[in-house]
Design a protein around this motif. Structure first.
Motif, PDB file in Angstrom:
ATOM      1  N   UNK A  14     -70.204  95.987 114.202  1.00 47.26           N
ATOM      2  CA  UNK A  14     -70.547  94.746 115.072  1.00 47.26           C
ATOM      3  C   UNK A  14     -70.120  93.568 114.498  1.00 47.26           C
ATOM      4  N   UNK A  15     -70.065  92.430 115.189  1.00 45.87           N
ATOM      5  CA  UNK A  15     -69.719  91.205 114.734  1.00 45.87           C
ATOM      6  C   UNK A  15     -70.635  90.785 113.624  1.00 45.87           C
ATOM      7  N   UNK A  16     -71.851  91.324 113.825  1.00 45.92           N
ATOM      8  CA  UNK A  16     -72.933  90.758 113.157  1.00 45.92           C
ATOM      9  C   UNK A  16     -72.656  91.536 111.775  1.00 45.92           C
ATOM     10  N   UNK A 103     -62.499  81.517 109.866  1.00 47.57           N
ATOM     11  CA  UNK A 103     -61.454  81.249 110.885  1.00 47.57           C
ATOM     12  C   UNK A 103     -61.133  82.603 111.475  1.00 47.57           C
ATOM     13  N   UNK A 104     -60.826  83.532 110.758  1.00 45.22           N
ATOM     14  CA  UNK A 104     -60.479  84.746 111.090  1.00 45.22           C
ATOM     15  C   UNK A 104     -61.476  85.567 111.807  1.00 45.22           C
ATOM     16  N   UNK A 105     -62.613  85.358 111.427  1.00 43.59           N
ATOM     17  CA  UNK A 105     -63.837  86.050 112.305  1.00 43.59           C
ATOM     18  C   UNK A 105     -63.735  85.133 113.658  1.00 43.59           C
ATOM     19  N   UNK A 106     -63.838  84.020 113.731  1.00 41.77           N
ATOM     20  CA  UNK A 106     -63.697  83.321 114.960  1.00 41.77           C
ATOM     21  C   UNK A 106     -62.715  83.818 115.839  1.00 41.77           C
ATOM     22  N   UNK A 107     -61.504  83.835 115.316  1.00 43.50           N
ATOM     23  CA  UNK A 107     -60.215  84.131 116.260  1.00 43.50           C
ATOM     24  C   UNK A 107     -60.363  85.578 116.691  1.00 43.50           C
ATOM     25  N   UNK A 108     -60.928  86.721 115.869  1.00 42.23           N
ATOM     26  CA  UNK A 108     -61.147  87.975 116.422  1.00 42.23           C
ATOM     27  C   UNK A 108     -62.444  88.070 117.236  1.00 42.23           C
ATOM     28  N   UNK A 109     -63.508  87.622 116.731  1.00 42.44           N
ATOM     29  CA  UNK A 109     -64.684  88.023 117.838  1.00 42.44           C
ATOM     30  C   UNK A 109     -64.979  87.041 118.781  1.00 42.44           C
TER      31      UNK A 109
END
Length: 111
Positions: A14-16, A103-109
């Motif tokens: 999960x994203x968390x 940035x990678x997290x925000x773009x992916x999730x």
């Protein structure tokens, strides 16, 4: 389909989970950097040869010892220059790497 995954023991990331792992890794590496810098400053760590500054060896002039007979003369093995270099690069590397992670997290999730 969800029941099949639960029966087989396969779980989704999960994203968390990704966010927590990224944060824990960043904090853990920052703590390890602190320990390494303090160990270098105290002279408790063996530095690889590429980190050491090679200075010409100067032999001490013989003379009377200033230490007591029971005490051994201590040699200062701390390296403030090396500790400063590690600290300087860490102050640049950790914020940049965490920013790239966010940035990678925000773009992916999120994106």
């Amino acid at each position: 389909m969800a029941n099949n995954r639960m029966k087989l023991g396969v779980t989704e990331v999960r994203a968390e989970d990704v966010w927590m792992c990224g944060g824990i890794i960043t904090v853990g590496l920052a703590l390890m950097e602190t320990v390494v810098v303090n160990s270098v400053l105290r002279g408790n760590i063996i530095m690889p040869s590429f980190c050491k500054r090679h200075r010409p060896r100067v032999e001490p002039t013989p003379g009377p010892s200033t230490s007591w007979a029971e005490d051994e003369e201590t040699v200062d093995t701390s390296s403030p220059e090396t500790a400063d270099k590690i600290d300087f690069f860490s102050r640049i590397l950790f914020p940049i790497s965490f920013t790239v992670f966010v940035i990678g997290y925000l773009l992916h999730y999120v994106g």
